[in-house]
Design an enzyme around this catalytic site. Sequence first.
Site, PDB file in Angstrom:
ATOM      1  CG  ASN A  22      41.433  37.132  38.764  1.00 37.30           C
ATOM      2  OD1 ASN A  22      40.919  36.853  39.852  1.00 37.30           O
ATOM      3  ND2 ASN A  22      42.562  37.804  38.681  1.00 37.30           N
ATOM      4  CD  GLU A 123      45.939  40.046  45.538  1.00 35.39           C
ATOM      5  OE1 GLU A 123      46.143  41.119  44.924  1.00 35.39           O
ATOM      6  OE2 GLU A 123      45.454  39.040  45.012  1.00 35.39           O
ATOM      7  CB  CYS A 157      46.137  41.242  41.125  1.00 39.31           C
ATOM      8  SG  CYS A 157      46.622  39.714  41.938  1.00 39.31           S
ATOM      9  CD  GLU A 332      45.045  35.670  50.032  1.00 36.38           C
ATOM     10  OE1 GLU A 332      43.890  35.827  50.471  1.00 36.38           O
ATOM     11  OE2 GLU A 332      45.301  35.501  48.822  1.00 36.38           O
TER      12      GLU A 332
END
Length: 351
Positions: A22, A123, A157, A332
């Site tokens: 994505n 993640e 997400c 991250e």
Amino acid sequence: PRGKVMAIQEAVGVCALITPWNFPIAMITRKAGPALAAGCTTVLKPSELTPLTAVALSVLAERAGVPDGVFEVITADRELTKEVGDELCSNPVVKKISFTGSTAVGKGLMKSCSGTVKRLSLELGGNAAFVVFEDADIDGAANAAIASKFRNAGQTCVCADRFIIHKSVEEEFVAKLAEKVNQFTLGHGAKDGVTMGPVISALPVQNLKQKVDDAMAAGATCVTGGTPLPLHGPNYFAPTVLTNVDPSSSIWRTETFGPIAAITTFESEEEALFLANDTTTGLASYFCTRDLSRIFRFSAALENGIVGVNEGIVSHAVAPFGGVKESGLGREGSVVGMNEYLETKYVFLNA
């Protein structure tokens, strides 16, 4: 005290980076950047749906002078993806896995990495709540909702999926949200004037339609959208606003990954908090209010790694990005993200 105590940070070693489709550039650079900065070498496995971006980045890395073997890319089709993943997880040369993707795949990687006890950064999926309190700036809340829910056609997400709106402002909020949604121009993202593109393939279109149908069968009302748009192409689904959504329906209980805003109402802060936290995931959440005391109180009570207040876009390179519960491990971005690629060695010097 006797001697000298030293704590030394060292590179973890070879890192396998597994990225989704994505954000095919950002998902690579936010992993490879800190890994290389920490002194690690990397092996990248991009999504089989967007491999060309990874190959292009590999060429650019070579042109920039990155040495051979420091940033390697492995591509694989859908049939071979699991085999590649199993090798990365089981090979003892690989010391760390960093993965962004679904919760189901992340759980599988955790199991596969247990044999060699690898460092893991995961993640994983979200199912973000977006709460609008009665004192919120409704125009601002609608703008934040549009940004959070519909960017990239709802395929991030951290997209808001579950809209929890105070009963006293529901009508006003829904009207403003639907008005903005109805102004979208759908089409190819490279064309002038287009404000929303397709979903990644035809299969999600079918899944989105099934979720809408299930929600309406359980009593939801479709304010706008709710259908595929075959005249635009097989991968297009109309941006959708649903109200009176049952919190037990599939569109509420699972991540949607598409342009559908599912709305329910609440009457007390305690009820809003229960609805927001009533999920196995904990990546991002959002809420809108003018009450400063509530901002700190509600932020602290939300079970999420990321909270946006009066804002729908929260990702930033200098901020630690990651979730709790089944949304993953580690962070991250920021200096916190650098620590994911470092080991701490303790040295005692008797001098």
